[in-house]
Design a protein around this motif. Structure first.
Motif, short mmCIF file in Angstrom:
data_model
loop_
_atom_site.label_atom_id
_atom_site.label_comp_id
_atom_site.label_asym_id
_atom_site.label_seq_id
_atom_site.Cartn_x
_atom_site.Cartn_y
_atom_site.Cartn_z
N VAL A 152 -9.57 -21.47 4.68
CA VAL A 152 -8.90 -21.86 3.44
C VAL A 152 -7.86 -22.94 3.73
O VAL A 152 -7.10 -22.82 4.68
N VAL A 154 -4.86 -24.95 1.75
CA VAL A 154 -4.05 -25.24 0.56
C VAL A 154 -3.53 -26.66 0.77
O VAL A 154 -2.72 -26.90 1.67
N GLU A 182 -10.71 -25.05 -5.71
CA GLU A 182 -10.09 -24.05 -6.59
C GLU A 182 -8.74 -24.54 -7.10
O GLU A 182 -8.00 -25.21 -6.38
N PHE A 184 -4.91 -24.62 -7.87
CA PHE A 184 -3.75 -24.17 -7.09
C PHE A 184 -2.91 -23.23 -7.96
O PHE A 184 -2.50 -23.59 -9.05
N GLU A 189 2.67 -13.14 -3.56
CA GLU A 189 1.39 -12.48 -3.30
C GLU A 189 1.60 -10.99 -3.09
O GLU A 189 2.66 -10.56 -2.62
P1 AMP Z 1 -7.44 -16.35 1.60
O1 AMP Z 1 -8.05 -16.55 2.95
O2 AMP Z 1 -8.38 -16.51 0.46
O3 AMP Z 1 -6.58 -15.12 1.56
O4 AMP Z 1 -6.35 -17.50 1.44
C1 AMP Z 1 -5.33 -17.66 2.37
C2 AMP Z 1 -4.04 -18.00 1.67
O5 AMP Z 1 -4.19 -19.23 0.94
C3 AMP Z 1 -3.65 -16.99 0.61
O6 AMP Z 1 -2.98 -15.91 1.13
C4 AMP Z 1 -2.76 -17.83 -0.28
O7 AMP Z 1 -1.47 -17.92 0.27
C5 AMP Z 1 -3.41 -19.18 -0.22
N1 AMP Z 1 -4.27 -19.38 -1.40
C6 AMP Z 1 -5.55 -18.98 -1.56
N2 AMP Z 1 -6.02 -19.32 -2.79
C7 AMP Z 1 -5.00 -19.96 -3.41
C8 AMP Z 1 -4.86 -20.58 -4.70
N3 AMP Z 1 -5.87 -20.62 -5.58
N4 AMP Z 1 -3.67 -21.15 -4.99
C9 AMP Z 1 -2.66 -21.16 -4.10
N5 AMP Z 1 -2.73 -20.59 -2.87
C10 AMP Z 1 -3.89 -20.01 -2.53
#
Ligand code: AMP
Ligand code: GLY
Length: 418
Positions: A152, A154, A182, A184, A189
């Motif tokens: 991921v 950001v 996606e 933002f 969290e």
């Molecule tokens: P994930 O591996 O999907 O948990 O994503 C890792 C981190 O990226 C998450 O814990 C969030 O801090 C950040 N993140 C994921 N999706 C979003 C989003 N749509 N908008 C902002 N931050 C995001």
């Protein structure tokens, strides 16, 4: 009762400790396990998924608990193979574990069932991804597959997107796969864990993890540098809203789609100004959230998981402490880009009432614990309120040392105002 836990990290160490405290005192086994885990669970003599299941069948194992996700989606799937062999498994089938393994699958599931999440589109080429971003920043890019927490990005500015897309489409660092572009989202969290048994569920203690390496949430993303857990982490009304709009529709959606689910499901949520939204599903407990949550779970976790794996949700077997728990992760030099092994660990006996879970350690030939991975240890302590738990966890962590140790001193403190 004979139980096998699959995995080798701090989460599995915490699960095994919690299972070992169940009244029935189950006989514990692990695969693949670690030096620290071998002190409470015997190693399974297997070299892969098929031989693991064959061993469980030959050794009359009553319950298999999936700690880590990878075996759920390997080959035919751990839970599917267990089912064929007649072994109850706490962890979902291969088809259902796509909720974690494929971000696109999860997104389509969320949209189909009207569960709040960020808008996204899936793109199969670099050009299509750039077009979907449309020059709008910040944006969030997600590789559509398991990428060990690295999939991921950001992206606050264009260069970050360019770098990530180069890794995905040019260097093919994660293998073949599409990218989700996606929206933002912003907001704190929270990690919610539900134990799901077919059409029923029980929500465990909510938690929050600290993903960045540095204090003040600075620096690179990691597997998690600490966590805080409490029933009081979020207000009861908010938890009720999350249950109504997110947890219940997810469980109903799994049923509607014919996706069998018995096990923990982790909801990674963002509390946005428009309400809680799902940013990810994981088909297992969180790591390091599990290390913070497990000391708060009272009762008979082994009986609960066994009944669940057999299709019966028995909430009466467990209860949750009303207090707080804080988990401080100690990581080795170089983490998260690399890790350092072989550094001697001192002070493990100094932690008093705190619990120490081992994530990446080795007991060397001299009987001394040394580092053996990125995240090395999790030091966990509880208290009636957050301040007491924070003080106890950090004081206990102060006693443990090894060369190059990295640790955040704001775990349990940052992002709280009281
Ligand atoms: P994930 O591996 O999907 O948990 O994503 C890792 C981190 O990226 C998450 O814990 C969030 O801090 C950040 N993140 C994921 N999706 C979003 C989003 N749509 N908008 C902002 N931050 C995001
Ligand atoms: N703590 C994040 C995870 O387990 O994925």
């Amino acid at each position: 009762m004979k139980i096998v836990v699959v995995g080798k990290g701090g989460r599995e160490h915490a699960l095994l400790r919690a299972l070992s405290e169940s009244p029935e005192k189950p006989e514990l086994y692990c695969f693949p396990g670690s030096s620290a885990i071998f002190q409470i669970a015997s190693p399974v003599d297997a070299d892969g998924l098929e031989s693991l299941v064959a061993w469980m069948a030959a050794n009359a194992i009553d319950l298999c608990v999936a700690g880590e996700e990878s075996y759920l989606v390997k080959g035919e799937g751990l839970a599917n193979l267990c089912e064929k062999a007649g072994i109850p498994c706490w962890g979902p089938h291969l088809q259902s574990a796509q909720l974690e393994a494929s971000k696109e699958f999860a997104k389509l599931f969320l949209e189909r069932h009207g569960i709040p999440t960020a808008k996204a589109s899936a793109c199969e080429t670099l050009e299509k991804t750039v077009a979907a971003i449309g020059g709008k920043f910040p944006t969030v890019l997600k590789f559509d597959g398991l990428a060990a927490g690295k999939g991921v990005a950001v992206c606050m500015v264009e260069q970050e997107a360019t770098d990530f897309l180069d890794e995905v489409f040019v260097q093919k660092r994660f293998g073949p796969g599409r990218v989700l572009v996606e929206d933002f989202l912003t907001g704190p969290e929270v990690s919610i864990f539900a134990a799901i048994v077919d059409d029923r569920y029980l929500i465990f203690t909510p938690a929050r993890d600290y993903k960045r390496i540095g204090e003040g949430d600075a620096g690179a993303n990691t597997g998690g540098m600490g966590a805080v857990a409490s029933r009081k982490l979020i207000p009861a009304e908010l938890l009720a809203e999350i249950e109504k709009n997110i947890v219940a529709p997810t469980v109903a959606g799994l049923r509607k789609d014919g996706l069998p689910y018995r096990g923990f499901l982790y909801f990674g949520l963002m509390l946005t100004p428009e309400g809680p939204k799902v940013i990810e599903y994981n088909c297992r407990f969180g790591d390091p959230e599990c290390q913070a949550v497990m000391p708060l779970v009272k009762g008979d976790l082994a009986g609960f998981c066994l009944a669940g794996a057999k299709g019966e949700l028995k909430p009466e077997l467990v209860s949750f402490d009303e207090g707080w728990s804080v988990c401080v992760v100690l990581a080795s030099a170089g983490y998260p880009e690399s890790s350092h092994s072989g550094d001697r660990i001192s002070g493990l006996d100094s932690v008093g009432d705190a619990r120490v879970y081992h994530a990446g350690t080795l007991l060397n030939a001299d009987g001394v614990w040394e580092t053996n991975g990125g995240r090395v240890l999790a030091v966990v302590a509880g208290g009636e309120n957050r301040h007491a738990a924070v003080t106890a966890a950090h004081a206990a962590a102060d006693g443990v040392e090894f060369d190059g140790m990295q640790r955040r001193r704001d775990i349990g403190i940052l992002n709280f105002t009281d």
